[in-house]
Scaffold this motif. Structure first.
Motif, mmCIF file in Angstrom:
data_model
loop_
_atom_site.group_PDB
_atom_site.id
_atom_site.type_symbol
_atom_site.label_atom_id
_atom_site.label_comp_id
_atom_site.label_asym_id
_atom_site.label_seq_id
_atom_site.Cartn_x
_atom_site.Cartn_y
_atom_site.Cartn_z
ATOM 1 N N LEU A 4 0.824 -1.204 0.000
ATOM 2 C CA LEU A 4 0.000 0.000 0.000
ATOM 3 C C LEU A 4 0.858 1.253 0.000
ATOM 4 C CD1 LEU A 4 -2.671 -1.161 2.592
ATOM 5 C CD2 LEU A 4 -3.090 -0.714 0.173
ATOM 6 N N ALA A 5 2.137 1.097 -0.228
ATOM 7 C CA ALA A 5 3.060 2.235 -0.197
ATOM 8 C C ALA A 5 2.636 3.291 -1.211
ATOM 9 C CB ALA A 5 4.476 1.771 -0.486
ATOM 10 N N GLY A 6 2.499 4.527 -0.746
ATOM 11 C CA GLY A 6 2.139 5.627 -1.622
ATOM 12 C C GLY A 6 0.686 5.681 -2.032
ATOM 13 N N THR A 7 -0.137 4.781 -1.534
ATOM 14 C CA THR A 7 -1.556 4.760 -1.887
ATOM 15 C C THR A 7 -2.296 5.894 -1.184
ATOM 16 O OG1 THR A 7 -1.569 2.360 -2.172
ATOM 17 C CG2 THR A 7 -3.693 3.416 -1.801
ATOM 18 N N PRO A 8 -3.006 6.752 -1.917
ATOM 19 C CA PRO A 8 -3.763 7.827 -1.270
ATOM 20 C C PRO A 8 -5.065 7.306 -0.665
ATOM 21 C CG PRO A 8 -3.857 8.055 -3.665
ATOM 22 C CD PRO A 8 -3.025 6.859 -3.394
ATOM 23 N N VAL A 9 -5.227 7.553 0.636
ATOM 24 C CA VAL A 9 -6.337 6.982 1.407
ATOM 25 C C VAL A 9 -7.040 8.099 2.177
ATOM 26 C CG1 VAL A 9 -6.971 5.355 3.237
ATOM 27 C CG2 VAL A 9 -5.072 4.812 1.686
ATOM 28 N N LEU A 10 -8.365 8.043 2.217
ATOM 29 C CA LEU A 10 -9.168 8.949 3.029
ATOM 30 C C LEU A 10 -9.912 8.147 4.080
ATOM 31 C CD1 LEU A 10 -10.685 11.633 3.700
ATOM 32 C CD2 LEU A 10 -12.292 11.018 1.864
ATOM 33 N N VAL A 11 -9.806 8.555 5.349
ATOM 34 C CA VAL A 11 -10.520 7.902 6.444
ATOM 35 C C VAL A 11 -11.378 8.950 7.142
ATOM 36 C CG1 VAL A 11 -10.348 6.543 8.560
ATOM 37 C CG2 VAL A 11 -8.587 6.310 6.781
ATOM 38 N N THR A 12 -12.689 8.843 7.024
ATOM 39 C CA THR A 12 -13.553 9.778 7.745
ATOM 40 C C THR A 12 -13.724 9.302 9.183
ATOM 41 O OG1 THR A 12 -15.621 8.649 7.123
ATOM 42 C CG2 THR A 12 -14.792 10.355 5.635
ATOM 43 N N GLY A 13 -13.969 10.257 10.072
ATOM 44 C CA GLY A 13 -14.001 9.912 11.487
ATOM 45 C C GLY A 13 -12.661 9.377 11.943
ATOM 46 N N GLY A 14 -11.587 9.931 11.377
ATOM 47 C CA GLY A 14 -10.259 9.340 11.562
ATOM 48 C C GLY A 14 -9.464 9.860 12.730
ATOM 49 N N VAL A 88 -11.299 4.949 -0.048
ATOM 50 C CA VAL A 88 -12.155 5.724 0.848
ATOM 51 C C VAL A 88 -12.666 4.796 1.945
ATOM 52 C CG1 VAL A 88 -14.354 6.923 1.091
ATOM 53 C CG2 VAL A 88 -12.872 7.431 -0.854
ATOM 54 N N CYS A 89 -12.319 5.112 3.180
ATOM 55 C CA CYS A 89 -12.849 4.395 4.340
ATOM 56 C C CYS A 89 -13.927 5.269 4.970
ATOM 57 C CB CYS A 89 -11.745 4.090 5.348
ATOM 58 S SG CYS A 89 -10.494 2.948 4.732
ATOM 59 N N ALA A 90 -15.183 4.936 4.680
ATOM 60 C CA ALA A 90 -16.320 5.692 5.202
ATOM 61 C C ALA A 90 -16.602 5.180 6.611
ATOM 62 C CB ALA A 90 -17.531 5.516 4.296
ATOM 63 N N ASN A 91 -15.937 5.805 7.568
ATOM 64 C CA ASN A 91 -15.945 5.306 8.936
ATOM 65 C C ASN A 91 -16.700 6.201 9.908
ATOM 66 O OD1 ASN A 91 -14.600 3.741 11.339
ATOM 67 N ND2 ASN A 91 -14.101 5.900 11.675
ATOM 68 N N ALA A 92 -16.911 7.464 9.570
ATOM 69 C CA ALA A 92 -17.529 8.402 10.511
ATOM 70 C C ALA A 92 -18.882 7.882 10.981
ATOM 71 C CB ALA A 92 -17.685 9.769 9.857
ATOM 72 N N GLY A 93 -19.101 7.934 12.286
ATOM 73 C CA GLY A 93 -20.366 7.458 12.830
ATOM 74 C C GLY A 93 -20.549 7.899 14.263
ATOM 75 N N ILE A 94 -21.792 7.843 14.719
ATOM 76 C CA ILE A 94 -22.125 8.176 16.099
ATOM 77 C C ILE A 94 -22.950 7.044 16.688
ATOM 78 C CG2 ILE A 94 -22.004 10.672 15.737
ATOM 79 C CD1 ILE A 94 -25.087 10.663 15.561
ATOM 80 N N PHE A 95 -23.000 6.965 18.024
ATOM 81 C CA PHE A 95 -23.793 5.900 18.647
ATOM 82 C C PHE A 95 -24.381 6.337 19.988
ATOM 83 C CE2 PHE A 95 -19.307 5.350 19.425
ATOM 84 C CZ PHE A 95 -19.200 5.102 20.792
ATOM 85 N N PRO A 96 -25.074 7.481 20.038
ATOM 86 C CA PRO A 96 -25.736 7.867 21.286
ATOM 87 C C PRO A 96 -26.882 6.917 21.629
ATOM 88 C CG PRO A 96 -26.408 9.324 19.523
ATOM 89 C CD PRO A 96 -25.310 8.468 18.969
ATOM 90 N N GLU A 97 -27.063 6.675 22.906
ATOM 91 C CA GLU A 97 -28.095 5.748 23.377
ATOM 92 C C GLU A 97 -29.442 6.453 23.463
ATOM 93 O OE1 GLU A 97 -28.837 2.684 27.154
ATOM 94 O OE2 GLU A 97 -27.154 4.093 27.141
ATOM 95 N N ALA A 98 -30.511 5.747 23.147
ATOM 96 C CA ALA A 98 -31.868 6.275 23.285
ATOM 97 C C ALA A 98 -32.847 5.112 23.345
ATOM 98 C CB ALA A 98 -32.222 7.209 22.132
#
Length: 266
Positions: A4-14, A88-98
């Motif tokens: 993965l050397a030099g691979t451009p990566v985006l991680v949301t919620g990173g 693209v790692c679509a990782n952003a998330g929330i987990f509030p309790e309700a």
């Protein structure tokens, strides 16, 4: 193999939790990693930490995944900095309790805005650059909660995580002609800041019912994300893979209790 050397990566919620673990694995493998989050302070701290120990370039991009225009600006900044975008790692998330009986429309909307719409907007924004790369990879962070299990207090969270898988499967079909794969990771109980806040008794109780004998680490999720991002994984798409130490396997806690405890997660 598996470079993965030099691979451009985006991680949301990173900037923290599982996203930070994913980013660390990619950066340690020599990838150029952009961390996206809403908090500039958290981003700066994480970028400095990962940059000090990793061989790849690490940058921070302030963005809000619930805003499509912010997602487009986020991708544009990554492309401008790294010269492209392949993962693209679509990782952003929330987990509030309700509790279901008390859940408000605002709480439900917030959960779906971040976890579902945020995933869709992030992937949408990345499509042109991913297609230009010739081997685009999308990795969605879902959960075992919703797709495979349930837990009181998280009906809205479970629903959002199941929705991500419906999106992932159809997106995998749509994007396949552009040589973009789309897969999802379903973490179990991963030891993050959010999970630690639930208390030691909760953590100990969960570890006792996991066949691996321990909670997972954010990097455990990162290792699978990194594999799915490789060129060698190009024939894997539309798949949902659990990273949970076998958590969903036992019929009951009694199936695990006779086992000798492990010293760490695999």
């Amino acid at each position: 193999m598996f470079s993965l050397a030099g691979t451009p990566v985006l991680v949301t919620g990173g900037s923290k939790g599982i996203g930070k673990g994913i980013a660390k694995v990619f950066a340690d493998a020599g990838a150029d990693v952009a961390l996206a989050a809403r908090s500039a302070g958290a981003l700066s701290a994480t970028v400095a930490e990962l940059s000090a120990t990793s061989s790849g370039r690490v940058i921070g991009v302030q963005a809000d995944v619930v805003d499509p225009e912010s997602c487009r600006a986020m991708v544009a900044e990554v492309v401008d900095t790294f010269g492209g975008l392949r993962v693209v790692c679509a990782n952003a998330g929330i987990f509030p309790e309700a509790a279901l009986a008390d859940m408000t429309a605002t709480q439900l909307d917030e959960m779906f805005d971040v976890n579902v719409k945020g995933t869709v907007y992030t992937v949408q924004a990345g499509i042109p650059a991913l297609a230009r790369s010739g081997a685009g990879r999308v990795v969605v962070t879902s959960s075992i909660t919703g797709p495979l299990t349930g837990f009181p207090g998280w009906t809205h969270y479970g629903a959002s995580k199941a929705a991500q898988l419906g999106f992932m499967r159809s997106a995998a079909i749509e994007l396949a002609p552009q040589r973009i794969t789309v897969n999802a990771i379903l973490p179990g109980n991963i030891l993050t800041e959010g999970l630690a806040a639930m208390g030691q008794d909760y953590l100990d109780g969960m570890a006792r019912i996991i066949p691996a004998g321990a909670l997972g680490r954010p990097e455990d999720v990162g290792h699978l994300a990194a594999f799915l991002a490789t060129r060698e994984a190009g024939y894997i798409t539309g798949q949902a893979i659990a990273v949970d130490g076998g958590q969903v396997l036992p019929e009951s806690p009694d199936a695990v209790s006779p086992m000798a405890p492990a010293t760490s997660a695999v």
